[in-house]
Design a protein around this motif. Structure first.
Motif, PDB file in Angstrom:
ATOM      1  N   GLN A  16      16.565  -2.509  -2.510  1.00  0.00           N
ATOM      2  CA  GLN A  16      17.942  -2.588  -2.977  1.00  0.00           C
ATOM      3  C   GLN A  16      18.785  -1.456  -2.406  1.00  0.00           C
ATOM      4  O   GLN A  16      19.950  -1.652  -2.030  1.00  0.00           O
ATOM      5  N   ARG A  17      18.191  -0.289  -2.300  1.00  0.00           N
ATOM      6  CA  ARG A  17      18.959   0.888  -1.895  1.00  0.00           C
ATOM      7  C   ARG A  17      19.118   1.014  -0.388  1.00  0.00           C
ATOM      8  O   ARG A  17      20.167   1.468   0.091  1.00  0.00           O
ATOM      9  N   TYR A  18      18.097   0.596   0.380  1.00  0.00           N
ATOM     10  CA  TYR A  18      18.083   0.928   1.800  1.00  0.00           C
ATOM     11  C   TYR A  18      18.164  -0.262   2.758  1.00  0.00           C
ATOM     12  O   TYR A  18      18.278  -0.059   3.963  1.00  0.00           O
ATOM     13  N   ARG A  19      18.096  -1.472   2.265  1.00  0.00           N
ATOM     14  CA  ARG A  19      18.257  -2.610   3.164  1.00  0.00           C
ATOM     15  C   ARG A  19      19.730  -2.982   3.260  1.00  0.00           C
ATOM     16  O   ARG A  19      20.437  -3.026   2.247  1.00  0.00           O
ATOM     17  N   LEU A  20      20.171  -3.263   4.480  1.00  0.00           N
ATOM     18  CA  LEU A  20      21.584  -3.515   4.722  1.00  0.00           C
ATOM     19  C   LEU A  20      21.946  -4.980   4.498  1.00  0.00           C
ATOM     20  O   LEU A  20      21.098  -5.865   4.602  1.00  0.00           O
ATOM     21  N   SER A  21      23.204  -5.216   4.215  1.00  0.00           N
ATOM     22  CA  SER A  21      23.704  -6.590   4.133  1.00  0.00           C
ATOM     23  C   SER A  21      23.712  -7.222   5.520  1.00  0.00           C
ATOM     24  O   SER A  21      23.815  -6.523   6.534  1.00  0.00           O
ATOM     25  N   SER A  22      23.607  -8.536   5.569  1.00  0.00           N
ATOM     26  CA  SER A  22      23.656  -9.228   6.852  1.00  0.00           C
ATOM     27  C   SER A  22      25.036  -9.045   7.475  1.00  0.00           C
ATOM     28  O   SER A  22      26.054  -9.172   6.790  1.00  0.00           O
ATOM     29  N   PRO A  23      25.108  -8.752   8.765  1.00  0.00           N
ATOM     30  CA  PRO A  23      26.405  -8.517   9.405  1.00  0.00           C
ATOM     31  C   PRO A  23      27.243  -9.790   9.482  1.00  0.00           C
ATOM     32  O   PRO A  23      26.704 -10.902   9.534  1.00  0.00           O
ATOM     33  N   PHE A  24      28.558  -9.607   9.507  1.00  0.00           N
ATOM     34  CA  PHE A  24      29.455 -10.759   9.534  1.00  0.00           C
ATOM     35  C   PHE A  24      29.273 -11.573  10.808  1.00  0.00           C
ATOM     36  O   PHE A  24      29.545 -12.775  10.829  1.00  0.00           O
ATOM     37  N   GLN A  25      28.815 -10.947  11.882  1.00  0.00           N
ATOM     38  CA  GLN A  25      28.606 -11.690  13.128  1.00  0.00           C
ATOM     39  C   GLN A  25      27.604 -12.826  12.943  1.00  0.00           C
ATOM     40  O   GLN A  25      27.781 -13.920  13.490  1.00  0.00           O
ATOM     41  N   ILE A  26      26.571 -12.574  12.155  1.00  0.00           N
ATOM     42  CA  ILE A  26      25.568 -13.613  11.898  1.00  0.00           C
ATOM     43  C   ILE A  26      26.149 -14.709  11.029  1.00  0.00           C
ATOM     44  O   ILE A  26      25.961 -15.902  11.292  1.00  0.00           O
ATOM     45  N   ARG A  27      26.879 -14.316   9.982  1.00  0.00           N
ATOM     46  CA  ARG A  27      27.500 -15.335   9.122  1.00  0.00           C
ATOM     47  C   ARG A  27      28.439 -16.229   9.927  1.00  0.00           C
ATOM     48  O   ARG A  27      28.463 -17.453   9.744  1.00  0.00           O
ATOM     49  N   ASN A  28      29.217 -15.637  10.816  1.00  0.00           N
ATOM     50  CA  ASN A  28      30.153 -16.429  11.614  1.00  0.00           C
ATOM     51  C   ASN A  28      29.431 -17.399  12.537  1.00  0.00           C
ATOM     52  O   ASN A  28      29.874 -18.542  12.731  1.00  0.00           O
ATOM     53  N   LEU A  29      28.324 -16.955  13.137  1.00  0.00           N
ATOM     54  CA  LEU A  29      27.533 -17.849  13.984  1.00  0.00           C
ATOM     55  C   LEU A  29      27.005 -19.036  13.183  1.00  0.00           C
ATOM     56  O   LEU A  29      27.040 -20.181  13.639  1.00  0.00           O
ATOM     57  N   ILE A  30      26.500 -18.756  11.997  1.00  0.00           N
ATOM     58  CA  ILE A  30      25.950 -19.821  11.148  1.00  0.00           C
ATOM     59  C   ILE A  30      27.042 -20.800  10.731  1.00  0.00           C
ATOM     60  O   ILE A  30      26.865 -22.026  10.812  1.00  0.00           O
ATOM     61  N   LEU A  31      28.176 -20.280  10.311  1.00  0.00           N
ATOM     62  CA  LEU A  31      29.259 -21.153   9.860  1.00  0.00           C
ATOM     63  C   LEU A  31      29.829 -21.979  11.002  1.00  0.00           C
ATOM     64  O   LEU A  31      30.163 -23.156  10.825  1.00  0.00           O
ATOM     65  N   ASP A  32      29.930 -21.388  12.178  1.00  0.00           N
ATOM     66  CA  ASP A  32      30.390 -22.143  13.345  1.00  0.00           C
ATOM     67  C   ASP A  32      29.425 -23.288  13.662  1.00  0.00           C
ATOM     68  O   ASP A  32      29.851 -24.410  13.970  1.00  0.00           O
ATOM     69  N   TYR A  33      28.137 -23.000  13.593  1.00  0.00           N
ATOM     70  CA  TYR A  33      27.142 -24.038  13.862  1.00  0.00           C
ATOM     71  C   TYR A  33      27.230 -25.153  12.824  1.00  0.00           C
ATOM     72  O   TYR A  33      27.160 -26.347  13.167  1.00  0.00           O
ATOM     73  N   LEU A  34      27.402 -24.779  11.557  1.00  0.00           N
ATOM     74  CA  LEU A  34      27.543 -25.789  10.512  1.00  0.00           C
ATOM     75  C   LEU A  34      28.752 -26.675  10.756  1.00  0.00           C
ATOM     76  O   LEU A  34      28.697 -27.898  10.585  1.00  0.00           O
ATOM     77  N   GLN A  35      29.868 -26.078  11.155  1.00  0.00           N
ATOM     78  CA  GLN A  35      31.066 -26.856  11.432  1.00  0.00           C
ATOM     79  C   GLN A  35      30.818 -27.840  12.580  1.00  0.00           C
ATOM     80  O   GLN A  35      31.268 -28.988  12.534  1.00  0.00           O
TER      81      GLN A  35
END
Length: 269
Positions: A16-35
């Motif tokens: 919880q303390r030391y793992r980072l959130s997924s970067p927005f670049q990955i989310r954008n790639l996924i959402l573009d693929y879904l579209q």
């Protein structure tokens, strides 16, 4: 059988303390693929969507309201860093992890109302057939029984759905004033010390999921390499991140004094 690690409370707290959130670049790639999948599916079905559903795919990832998708499932969600970032784009987001301690940590964080967490395994997904828009796993798929998992993927994904599996590259590039090269060397040396405690599963990460990609049978699968992003963190974050690694935990259990000394030496250097 899927691996069951990260179940101790102290380990989950490190996550919880030391793992980072997924970067927005990955989310954008996924959402573009879904579209793109949605457009192909609609074209095949010869359906013309109502005007209010005709979304510019370049703008879809930025829409704060009128979420374009119904259900996302984040498998191996850990303490929820990759789960919460999906909330703006789906009516409902469910994070699943085999570890009760990880789920408890995820629930401690205040998050969007449409995000929930539950304990479960990747190989037995409790969702209806054809009900899921997105199945994703952030640095978790190497722990799954892939044959059983892919059968569940086939069952629960919508015809226009997406499976997104991604991991990080080890070691990272580290930059800190004029000490970047030395800092990188110190961390690389620490990781070499941990290497004997790596499992066969974690070595899949070092090959950047090539083995997993080759096992996926979907004809429209895509591989994206070298997704680069910058993240500012305190220097001490590096120590905490290494402590959160499964192979450091294995090292610590086998030889706690030497494991502790390894981190202390890294701090001094």
């Amino acid at each position: 059988m899927a691996s069951r690690l990260f179940e101790e409370r102290e380990h989950a707290a490190l996550y919880q303390r030391y793992r980072l959130s997924s970067p927005f670049q990955i989310r954008n790639l996924i959402l573009d693929y879904l579209q793109r999948k949605v457009r192909v599916w609609r074209n095949k079905a010869e359906q013309v969507p109502p005007a209010h559903e005709q979304v510019n795919p370049k703008m879809a990832a930025a829409r704060p309201k009128g979420k374009p998708f119904t259900l996302a499932v984040d498998i191996g969600c850990g303490s929820g860093q990759s789960t919460r970032g999906l909330a703006s784009y789906f009516d409902r987001v469910v994070g699943i992890d085999v570890s009760e301690a990880q789920i408890e940590e995820a629930k401690k964080v205040d998050g969007p109302d449409n995000v929930s967490y539950r304990q479960g395994v990747a190989e037995e997904l409790e969702f209806k057939d054809g009900s899921v828009d997105l199945l994703t796993a952030a640095a978790a798929a190497h722990w799954f029984d892939l044959e059983k998992f892919m059968k569940e993927v086939d069952r629960v994904l919508k015809p226009k759905g997406c499976l997104a599996l991604y991991c990080y590259r080890v070691p990272f590039e580290l930059h800190y004033n004029a000490c970047s090269e030395r800092l990188t060397q110190v961390v690389q040396q620490a990781l070499k010390t941990l290497a004997p405690y790596e499992s066969e599963k974690t070595r899949i990460v070092r090959t950047e999921y090539r083995e997993i990609f080759d096992t996926i049978t979907f004809s429209d699968k895509e591989r994206v390499n070298n997704i680069q992003f910058k993240q500012s963190v305190p220097i001490l974050w590096i120590k905490g991140f290494i402590e959160s690694l499964s192979y450091y935990q294995a090292f610590q259990k086998k030889d706690p004094e030497v494991a502790k000394a390894t981190l202390e030496r890294m701090e001094r250097e």
